[in-house]
Design a protein around this motif. Structure first.
Motif, PDB file in Angstrom:
ATOM      1  N   GLU A   7      -4.949  -6.336   7.627  1.00 31.36           N
ATOM      2  CA  GLU A   7      -4.399  -7.043   8.780  1.00 31.36           C
ATOM      3  C   GLU A   7      -5.134  -6.612  10.052  1.00 31.36           C
ATOM      4  O   GLU A   7      -5.089  -5.451  10.439  1.00 31.36           O
ATOM      5  N   GLY A  63       0.600  -9.335  11.320  1.00 30.32           N
ATOM      6  CA  GLY A  63       1.922  -9.856  11.623  1.00 30.32           C
ATOM      7  C   GLY A  63       2.175 -11.288  11.206  1.00 30.32           C
ATOM      8  O   GLY A  63       3.233 -11.834  11.507  1.00 30.32           O
ATOM      9  N   THR A  64       1.224 -11.908  10.499  1.00 30.11           N
ATOM     10  CA  THR A  64       1.403 -13.315  10.141  1.00 30.11           C
ATOM     11  C   THR A  64       1.988 -13.511   8.747  1.00 30.11           C
ATOM     12  O   THR A  64       2.280 -14.652   8.375  1.00 30.11           O
ATOM     13  N   ASN A  65       2.150 -12.429   7.982  1.00 30.05           N
ATOM     14  CA  ASN A  65       2.708 -12.548   6.631  1.00 30.05           C
ATOM     15  C   ASN A  65       3.662 -11.402   6.343  1.00 30.05           C
ATOM     16  O   ASN A  65       3.488 -10.288   6.841  1.00 30.05           O
ATOM     17  N   SER A  66       4.655 -11.692   5.511  1.00 24.70           N
ATOM     18  CA  SER A  66       5.638 -10.673   5.128  1.00 24.70           C
ATOM     19  C   SER A  66       5.074  -9.775   4.031  1.00 24.70           C
ATOM     20  O   SER A  66       4.080 -10.120   3.371  1.00 24.70           O
ATOM     21  N   ALA A  67       5.736  -8.650   3.827  1.00 19.25           N
ATOM     22  CA  ALA A  67       5.348  -7.728   2.754  1.00 19.25           C
ATOM     23  C   ALA A  67       5.434  -8.432   1.399  1.00 19.25           C
ATOM     24  O   ALA A  67       4.573  -8.244   0.531  1.00 19.25           O
ATOM     25  N   GLU A  68       6.446  -9.267   1.210  1.00 17.97           N
ATOM     26  CA  GLU A  68       6.620  -9.983  -0.059  1.00 17.97           C
ATOM     27  C   GLU A  68       5.474 -10.964  -0.285  1.00 17.97           C
ATOM     28  O   GLU A  68       4.953 -11.076  -1.396  1.00 17.97           O
ATOM     29  N   GLU A  69       5.062 -11.674   0.751  1.00 18.20           N
ATOM     30  CA  GLU A  69       3.943 -12.608   0.614  1.00 18.20           C
ATOM     31  C   GLU A  69       2.660 -11.870   0.260  1.00 18.20           C
ATOM     32  O   GLU A  69       1.893 -12.317  -0.605  1.00 18.20           O
ATOM     33  N   LYS A  70       2.423 -10.744   0.913  1.00 16.05           N
ATOM     34  CA  LYS A  70       1.213  -9.968   0.623  1.00 16.05           C
ATOM     35  C   LYS A  70       1.248  -9.429  -0.802  1.00 16.05           C
ATOM     36  O   LYS A  70       0.223  -9.459  -1.503  1.00 16.05           O
TER      37      LYS A  70
END
Length: 130
Positions: A107, A71-78
């Motif tokens: 995650e 939950g600490t990063n968005s799908a776009e960041e990943k």
């Protein structure tokens, strides 16, 4: 507190290992916003005979598993991290890297891991309370 485990075949020399460690630490910080000073990177050599793709031996192989708190990063960041990490692997390890070179962002629930004896969930609760 990310942990990056890179398995590489054949094992890279000291200079390539250092480039991979520095590059992965920078990507964890720059793309996923993780603290560089808490990012651990382990580069593990794997014997060439131990790696196949599609059942066929390969001359070069790599698998990257990056653990982050859920939950600490968005799908776009990943997605950006996966693309940038693959580009780093191809740059450092060369053109023989197989198509089936996987980068996994795993995650982990905050209550299931931590460092210095405290879980990530505990640290998040302390930040909220402050």
């Amino acid at each position: 507190m990310p942990f990056v485990n890179l398995k590489v075949s054949p094992g890279p020399d000291a200079a390539r290992t250092a480039r991979l460690q520095a590059g992965l630490t920078a990507l964890m910080h720059d793309v996923l916003g993780k603290k560089a000073e808490l990012t651990a990177v382990l580069v593990e050599p794997v014997a060439v005979a131990g790696w196949t793709v599609g059942g066929a031996a390969v001359g070069c192989g790599a698998h990257l598993d990056a653990k982050i708190t859920r939950g600490t990063n968005s799908a776009e960041e990943k997605a950006r991290f996966i693309a940038a990490a693959h580009a780093l692997l191809a740059e450092v390890l060369g053109p023989d890297l197989p198509l089936a070179t996987y980068v996994v962002v795993d995650e982990v629930p905050g209550e299931a891991w931590g460092y210095a004896g405290l879980t990530q969930a505990h640290r998040a609760a302390e930040r909220r309370a402050a």
